[in-house]
Design a protein around this motif. Sequence first.
Motif, PDB file in Angstrom:
ATOM      1  N   MET A 166       0.847  -1.195   0.000  1.00 48.05           N
ATOM      2  CA  MET A 166       0.000   0.000   0.000  1.00 48.05           C
ATOM      3  C   MET A 166       0.888   1.253   0.000  1.00 48.05           C
ATOM      4  N   ASP A 167       0.635   2.132  -0.979  1.00 47.09           N
ATOM      5  CA  ASP A 167       1.467   3.340  -1.001  1.00 47.09           C
ATOM      6  C   ASP A 167       0.928   4.369   0.004  1.00 47.09           C
ATOM      7  N   ASP A 168       1.729   5.419   0.211  1.00 50.93           N
ATOM      8  CA  ASP A 168       1.391   6.377   1.274  1.00 50.93           C
ATOM      9  C   ASP A 168       0.037   7.045   1.050  1.00 50.93           C
ATOM     10  N   GLU A 169      -0.254   7.392  -0.207  1.00 51.41           N
ATOM     11  CA  GLU A 169      -1.507   8.115  -0.456  1.00 51.41           C
ATOM     12  C   GLU A 169      -2.724   7.200  -0.261  1.00 51.41           C
ATOM     13  N   THR A 170      -2.569   5.936  -0.626  1.00 50.53           N
ATOM     14  CA  THR A 170      -3.690   4.994  -0.383  1.00 50.53           C
ATOM     15  C   THR A 170      -3.870   4.800   1.126  1.00 50.53           C
ATOM     16  N   PHE A 171      -2.765   4.694   1.829  1.00 49.34           N
ATOM     17  CA  PHE A 171      -2.826   4.556   3.295  1.00 49.34           C
ATOM     18  C   PHE A 171      -3.556   5.765   3.894  1.00 49.34           C
ATOM     19  N   ARG A 172      -3.195   6.953   3.410  1.00 51.56           N
ATOM     20  CA  ARG A 172      -3.833   8.174   3.918  1.00 51.56           C
ATOM     21  C   ARG A 172      -5.343   8.138   3.639  1.00 51.56           C
ATOM     22  N   SER A 173      -5.683   7.823   2.402  1.00 54.29           N
ATOM     23  CA  SER A 173      -7.096   7.919   2.052  1.00 54.29           C
ATOM     24  C   SER A 173      -7.920   6.854   2.798  1.00 54.29           C
ATOM     25  N   TRP A 174      -7.358   5.629   2.975  1.00 57.64           N
ATOM     26  CA  TRP A 174      -8.113   4.614   3.722  1.00 57.64           C
ATOM     27  C   TRP A 174      -8.155   4.923   5.212  1.00 57.64           C
ATOM     28  N   SER A 175      -7.136   5.571   5.717  1.00 56.09           N
ATOM     29  CA  SER A 175      -7.180   5.970   7.133  1.00 56.09           C
ATOM     30  C   SER A 175      -8.297   6.983   7.340  1.00 56.09           C
ATOM     31  N   HIS A 176      -8.433   7.926   6.389  1.00 51.76           N
ATOM     32  CA  HIS A 176      -9.537   8.898   6.491  1.00 51.76           C
ATOM     33  C   HIS A 176     -10.880   8.182   6.417  1.00 51.76           C
ATOM     34  N   ARG A 177     -10.982   7.250   5.476  1.00 51.31           N
ATOM     35  CA  ARG A 177     -12.264   6.540   5.329  1.00 51.31           C
ATOM     36  C   ARG A 177     -12.595   5.754   6.597  1.00 51.31           C
ATOM     37  N   ALA A 178     -11.577   5.141   7.180  1.00 51.85           N
ATOM     38  CA  ALA A 178     -11.824   4.353   8.398  1.00 51.85           C
ATOM     39  C   ALA A 178     -12.309   5.261   9.529  1.00 51.85           C
ATOM     40  N   ALA A 179     -11.714   6.456   9.622  1.00 51.14           N
ATOM     41  CA  ALA A 179     -12.128   7.386  10.683  1.00 51.14           C
ATOM     42  C   ALA A 179     -13.563   7.850  10.447  1.00 51.14           C
ATOM     43  N   ASP A 180     -13.900   8.168   9.183  1.00 50.31           N
ATOM     44  CA  ASP A 180     -15.282   8.583   8.869  1.00 50.31           C
ATOM     45  C   ASP A 180     -16.261   7.437   9.138  1.00 50.31           C
ATOM     46  N   TRP A 181     -15.833   6.256   8.739  1.00 50.50           N
ATOM     47  CA  TRP A 181     -16.690   5.074   8.932  1.00 50.50           C
ATOM     48  C   TRP A 181     -17.003   4.901  10.428  1.00 50.50           C
ATOM     49  N   ALA A 182     -15.979   5.094  11.268  1.00 53.70           N
ATOM     50  CA  ALA A 182     -16.167   4.885  12.716  1.00 53.70           C
ATOM     51  C   ALA A 182     -17.223   5.838  13.265  1.00 53.70           C
ATOM     52  N   VAL A 183     -17.211   7.084  12.803  1.00 52.37           N
ATOM     53  CA  VAL A 183     -18.191   8.059  13.302  1.00 52.37           C
ATOM     54  C   VAL A 183     -19.589   7.670  12.816  1.00 52.37           C
ATOM     55  N   ASP A 184     -19.699   7.327  11.516  1.00 52.98           N
ATOM     56  CA  ASP A 184     -21.010   6.932  10.976  1.00 52.98           C
ATOM     57  C   ASP A 184     -21.537   5.692  11.705  1.00 52.98           C
ATOM     58  N   TYR A 185     -20.635   4.758  11.951  1.00 57.17           N
ATOM     59  CA  TYR A 185     -21.019   3.523  12.646  1.00 57.17           C
ATOM     60  C   TYR A 185     -21.631   3.853  14.002  1.00 57.17           C
ATOM     61  N   ARG A 186     -20.948   4.681  14.749  1.00 56.21           N
ATOM     62  CA  ARG A 186     -21.442   4.985  16.098  1.00 56.21           C
ATOM     63  C   ARG A 186     -22.743   5.771  16.040  1.00 56.21           C
ATOM     64  N   GLN A 187     -22.836   6.662  15.040  1.00 54.25           N
ATOM     65  CA  GLN A 187     -24.086   7.445  14.929  1.00 54.25           C
ATOM     66  C   GLN A 187     -25.277   6.547  14.591  1.00 54.25           C
ATOM     67  N   GLY A 188     -25.006   5.459  13.877  1.00 57.78           N
ATOM     68  CA  GLY A 188     -26.113   4.598  13.431  1.00 57.78           C
ATOM     69  C   GLY A 188     -26.430   3.454  14.372  1.00 57.78           C
ATOM     70  N   LEU A 189     -25.734   3.376  15.504  1.00 58.36           N
ATOM     71  CA  LEU A 189     -25.866   2.183  16.341  1.00 58.36           C
ATOM     72  C   LEU A 189     -27.294   1.922  16.819  1.00 58.36           C
ATOM     73  N   ARG A 190     -28.000   2.994  17.198  1.00 63.27           N
ATOM     74  CA  ARG A 190     -29.339   2.779  17.767  1.00 63.27           C
ATOM     75  C   ARG A 190     -30.286   2.083  16.782  1.00 63.27           C
ATOM     76  N   LYS A 191     -29.957   2.150  15.486  1.00 60.97           N
ATOM     77  CA  LYS A 191     -30.846   1.508  14.499  1.00 60.97           C
ATOM     78  C   LYS A 191     -30.496   0.026  14.311  1.00 60.97           C
ATOM     79  N   LEU A 192     -29.395  -0.422  14.870  1.00 59.03           N
ATOM     80  CA  LEU A 192     -28.954  -1.813  14.649  1.00 59.03           C
ATOM     81  C   LEU A 192     -29.421  -2.713  15.789  1.00 59.03           C
ATOM     82  N   PRO A 193     -29.661  -4.014  15.507  1.00 57.80           N
ATOM     83  CA  PRO A 193     -29.915  -4.940  16.616  1.00 57.80           C
ATOM     84  C   PRO A 193     -28.647  -5.053  17.448  1.00 57.80           C
ATOM     85  N   VAL A 194     -28.796  -5.094  18.773  1.00 54.85           N
ATOM     86  CA  VAL A 194     -27.583  -5.068  19.612  1.00 54.85           C
ATOM     87  C   VAL A 194     -26.785  -6.357  19.428  1.00 54.85           C
ATOM     88  N   ARG A 195     -27.475  -7.495  19.567  1.00 51.25           N
ATOM     89  CA  ARG A 195     -26.748  -8.772  19.417  1.00 51.25           C
ATOM     90  C   ARG A 195     -26.797  -9.205  17.967  1.00 51.25           C
TER      91      ARG A 195
END
Length: 476
Positions: free
Chosen positions: A1-30
């Motif tokens: 993985m080159d540096d720019e791909t690493f950067r862009s996927w790191s950003h996506r992972a961080a955005d994904w984490a926020v969206d994931y947490r924001q959407g938790l109440r809509k998901l079944p817990v177990r």
Amino acid sequence: MDDETFRSWSHRAADWAVDYRQGLRKLPVRAQTPPGVTFNAVPPDAPEAPEAMDAIFADFERIVMPGITHWQHPRFFAYFPANAAPASVVAEQFVSAIAAQCMLWQTSPAATELETRVLDWLRRALGLPESFQGVIQDSASSATLAAVLVMRERALQWAGNRSGLTGQPRLRIYGSGQVHTSIDRAIWISGIGDDNLVRIPVHGERRSLDVAALDAAIAADREAGFLPAGIIASVGGTSVGGTDDVAAICAVARRHDLYVHVDAAWAGSAMICPEFRYLWQGVELADSVVLNPHKWLGAQFDCSAHFLRDPDGLVRTLAIHPEFLKTHGRDGVINYSEWSVPLGRRFRALKIWFLVRAYGLSGLRDMIRNHVRWSEKVAGRLAATPDFRVVTGPILSLFTFRHEPKGVPDLDAHNLRLINAINDDGRIYLTQTRVDGQFVIRFQAGAFEMAEADADMAFDVIVEIARRVSRDATAA
Ligand code: PLP
């Protein structure tokens, strides 16, 4: 993985984490997936050729996420929490990028020194005496194993590591029937053996170990030629929050010259609130105590704080100095790998530092106090609802209950059906235990993002589904 791909996927992972947490109440817990689904969705052979990150990410969402139980869900009321407060998740992103191996002071001086400092913050916040020193272990199980090894070595005058247990008197460790299974494992792994874990009966609302029975058992064992080595006290046991009288246990231990380790893996975090410290009154007399900031406090898993009145016994039991680990000319520094069973150590102090600074002790205290209050509210409402019985009242934010409608012949089976129906429904997640042989449902409030409305919803869901399950049972 080159540096720019690493950067862009790191950003996506961080955005994904926020969206994931924001959407938790809509998901079944177990997770609602049947066994084998994830395993069968992954091909048997690893790819020979590199794959595109887009494809890997798409499979992560398609294959992995449906099989995840959401521990950060605000309506996670099962087991005990494993909270990951956002600030501690951010810290872990840095830790993961740095990826330092922090076994010795010189393998990352900042990690060692920050660990010393933040554990001292925690020690003060918990009201533990200045003489206590802390270390971060990977788990409470590891801390307890280390404590049991110290009990063994201390009782054998430090001969166990060298000569083994053959020819030695049989060691004895004491605890109640409420202690966590990590204690059983520590006894097995240390070579002491399950037969030598003496289970002392419990009594009272808090299911505390009977201290007079403990005293008598130790005296009888000595008389019979056993070698008593230590006592494990429980503060906030996993099943129903069983809590021993630590001060009284320490008084017995002192009389018999035994080592005391306190397992407060869950409840310990609550001791940042002075009003809950009565539950471990006398802890300053114990030799060691473990609590998991990764449970209730919000430090991303894994992070166990192990405090010791005097770390010398631990270091004497675990330190080993082959040439390749020597830190020449650096005497006086701490090498925390000498305080734990694994040699390798992650940089766990950073997430405590971020957590405590981002929320402040007052923010963390407010969270814990709310959980206790909301749990008491749910317990009170269930106790006042026909056909429900609160079996063990709240210890901090943990209580147990049963649904006992008239005319249902097998109430254990009925409550098992009820908990399965609740967890299949998915709006909340609960687990079970047994109290005096009866199947009961546990409720603990502890999710970092939980609000009072989540507790209210838990009550509504429990009552709604209990009525439905009873109706179905009588109709069948
Ligand atoms: N002690 C108690 C009271 C627990 O509830 C648990 C886990 O839930 C443990 C020990 C073990 O903790 P760990 O998973 O950190 O080993």
